[in-house]
Design a protein around this motif. Structure first.
Motif, short mmCIF file in Angstrom:
data_model
loop_
_atom_site.label_atom_id
_atom_site.label_comp_id
_atom_site.label_asym_id
_atom_site.label_seq_id
_atom_site.Cartn_x
_atom_site.Cartn_y
_atom_site.Cartn_z
N GLU A 128 0.84 -1.20 0.00
CA GLU A 128 0.00 0.00 0.00
C GLU A 128 0.88 1.25 0.00
O GLU A 128 2.03 1.23 0.46
CB GLU A 128 -0.95 0.03 1.20
CG GLU A 128 -0.27 0.21 2.54
CD GLU A 128 -1.25 0.51 3.67
OE1 GLU A 128 -2.36 0.98 3.39
OE2 GLU A 128 -0.88 0.27 4.83
N ARG A 130 0.40 5.05 1.56
CA ARG A 130 -0.49 5.67 2.55
C ARG A 130 -0.08 7.11 2.81
O ARG A 130 1.10 7.40 3.08
CB ARG A 130 -0.42 4.88 3.86
CG ARG A 130 -1.41 5.31 4.92
CD ARG A 130 -1.33 4.38 6.12
NE ARG A 130 -0.15 4.62 6.91
CZ ARG A 130 -0.10 5.45 7.97
NH1 ARG A 130 -1.19 6.12 8.34
NH2 ARG A 130 1.01 5.61 8.65
N PHE A 137 4.15 10.70 3.57
CA PHE A 137 3.49 9.51 3.04
C PHE A 137 4.42 8.32 3.16
O PHE A 137 5.63 8.47 3.38
CB PHE A 137 3.04 9.72 1.58
CG PHE A 137 4.17 9.82 0.58
CD1 PHE A 137 4.59 8.72 -0.15
CD2 PHE A 137 4.80 11.04 0.35
CE1 PHE A 137 5.62 8.82 -1.08
CE2 PHE A 137 5.82 11.15 -0.58
CZ PHE A 137 6.23 10.03 -1.30
#
Length: 522
Positions: A128, A130, A137
């Motif tokens: 992922e 994020r 991030f």
């Protein structure tokens, strides 16, 4: 008398203003015209130059080959090598005045990864991405991937430029509708005349780093108020314009003018080395006969003799590497001779013997020749002659480069407009990283040539997880040996395409392609 002086002053003002504008304007002629503005949609070098003027990247490559934070303040890597935490520098803005956010960066990475092989590999290893907050991030991996930073700082095609999330949300196969970046210059899109001129002005919202500039890294200080990319297709006209001062910078000096310009004290001729040079290759179409047969590809490999190809370029001796089998460039950090024995043994006699043994029956070979290209014309003529001497039936199709580039996209059979081989030239910086190197990275994907070797897939996966530099080096050697064994492409040689600029310019940074921050007039 006072009125006369005033009238004279008014007459002189436009001339003074024009002189001042000329001093603060850099006029450049690139080797190819700027036609495409979205850097994800083309590998034409003019678009890459454009991209680095108006956009910026999270990570950048410096002159020593190291990857340094650019838009980023920095990053942290977890002990298990599965989480990369990134923090943006404070105060970054887009050219439209909006703040740069972590959300913009995540959206930009996603769009880029859909178009680029190294980005696709990164996403395959990603669990992922994020957004933590406006400036932070994370990329969380599902397995170790040793080249996260190198991917985000990739200088070769296709570049992971950052753009606002609203633009990054657009289909990556279609151009973005407007150009909004956070780079040192702003593009004057309303003034753009394709085939004539593209203009840029200093971006007042850009925040350069404090470090000195080094290749694509460090402080990108825009010292020239305006930059103009001027389209001049005739080589002699371009050279004359540099000599007269009508142009300030040529991306590639026509080779016939190198000796003359070296004697001109008003002109500086660059001296590219290592990854700043070019690498000529023969793009081989594996999808259609006859080169879908590995034995015939081996005969083709034996037919291409690099010293002959390089001699045809007409370059001074100090601008040619007479023979180079390293797909990572010779005289560079990644240089290796792994798997080059077959290349070294190239000769017309050996090629003829291999071709006879292959069962080749004289089928036509469609050779795409860009006759109007100063680089590709001599390369193509020599390679075509070498193939004929080896026994191939060569159908030479001489056209302009744009036609060649378009036809290379076709996977059709030869009788329906397809092709067999086409000389192309890569910038050395595009070859330095094995995961992004076109001779490796486009294995089993939709890329002109359509080579597909399962050995490359396995080696690439192992290389991406290499835990040490020594392990990565050994796997890079294996990848090169496999490329030469599979004959994904045939190397044609390494050489310089020297830039040239007016001697009154200072701050010109040597690199694989032109960059213009830090440049000013004496």
């Amino acid at each position: 008398m006072r009125l006369c002086r005033l009238a004279l002053l008014l007459l002189l003002l436009p001339c003074a203003a024009l002189a001042q504008d000329r001093r603060s304007t850099l006029r450049v002629s690139l080797n190819t015209e700027l036609q495409v503005l979205d850097p994800l949609l083309t590998t034409i070098n003019a678009t890459r130059v454009f991209a680095y003027l108006v956009f910026d990247t999270l990570v950048s490559l410096d002159a020593e080959g190291q990857y340094r934070p650019q838009m980023l303040e920095g990053w942290q890597i977890s002990p298990d090598r599965l989480t990369y935490a990134f923090t943006l520098r404070e105060g970054l803005e887009w050219s439209d005045g909006q703040p740069v956010t972590a959300e913009d960066c995540v959206a930009s990475i996603r769009r880029w990864a859909k178009r680029e092989a190294l980005g696709g590999q990164l996403m395959a290893a990603t669990r992922e991405m994020r957004v933590v907050d406006a400036r932070r991030f994370e990329i969380r991996l599902n397995r170790p991937f040793a080249f996260v930073i190198e991917a985000l700082g990739k200088a070769g095609h296709t570049i992971p430029v950052m753009m606002p999330a609203r633009l990054a949300a657009h289909d990556p196969n279609l151009p973005v509708p407007e150009i909004v970046g956070s780079g040192p210059y702003r593009f004057l899109q309303a003034e753009w005349r394709p085939g004539e001129r593209a203009s840029f002005v200093r971006n007042p919202r850009y925040r350069p780093r404090e470090e000195p500039p080094s290749a694509l890294a460090g402080g990108k200080v825009a010292r020239m108020e305006r930059i103009e990319l001027v389209s001049i297709t005739d080589q002699a006209t371009r050279a004359a314009a540099l000599e007269s001062g009508e142009l300030d910078f040529l991306e590639i000096l026509p080779f016939d003018y190198i000796a003359r310009m070296r004697r001109n004290r008003n002109v500086v001729v660059g001296q590219p080395r290592g990854i700043d040079q070019f690498y000529a290759v023969l793009n081989v179409n594996h999808a259609v006969p006859p080169f879908n047969d590995p034995a015939i590809r081996k005969a083709l490999q034996a037919a291409i003799m690099q010293p002959e190809v390089m001699a045809a370029m007409g370059l001074p001796d100090d601008m040619v590497v007479p023979w180079c089998g390293s797909i990572y460039m010779c005289n560079a950090a990644g240089a290796t001779e792994a798997g080059t024995e077959g290349l070294r043994a190239a000769s017309a006699e050996r090629a003829r013997a291999l071709l006879r043994a292959s069962g080749y029956r004289g089928e036509p070979v469609v050779f795409l020749h860009a006759a109007a290209s100063a680089l590709l014309n001599p390369i193509g003529l020599v390679m075509a002659d070498q193939m004929r001497r080896a026994g191939f039936t060569v159908d030479l199709r001489s056209t302009d480069y744009a036609t060649v580039a378009q036809r290379r996209l076709s996977r059709a059979p030869l009788e329906q407009g397809g092709w067999s081989v086409a000389p192309i030239v890569f910038n050395g910086v595009d070859l330095a990283n094995a995961l992004a190197n076109p001779l490796i990275a486009y294995n089993c994907v939709d890329y002109p040539g359509w080579y597909c070797d399962p050995r490359l897939a396995g080696l690439t996966a192992r290389y991406s997880e290499a835990a040490t530099p020594e392990a990565a080096r050994a796997l890079a050697d294996e990848l090169q040996a496999t490329v030469h064994d599979a004959v994904t492409f045939v190397p044609g040689g390494q050489f310089s395409g020297p830039p040239a600029w007016r001697a009154e310019l200072r701050g010109v940074l040597p690199f694989s392609f032109p960059v213009f921050w830090g440049v000013e007039r004496r």
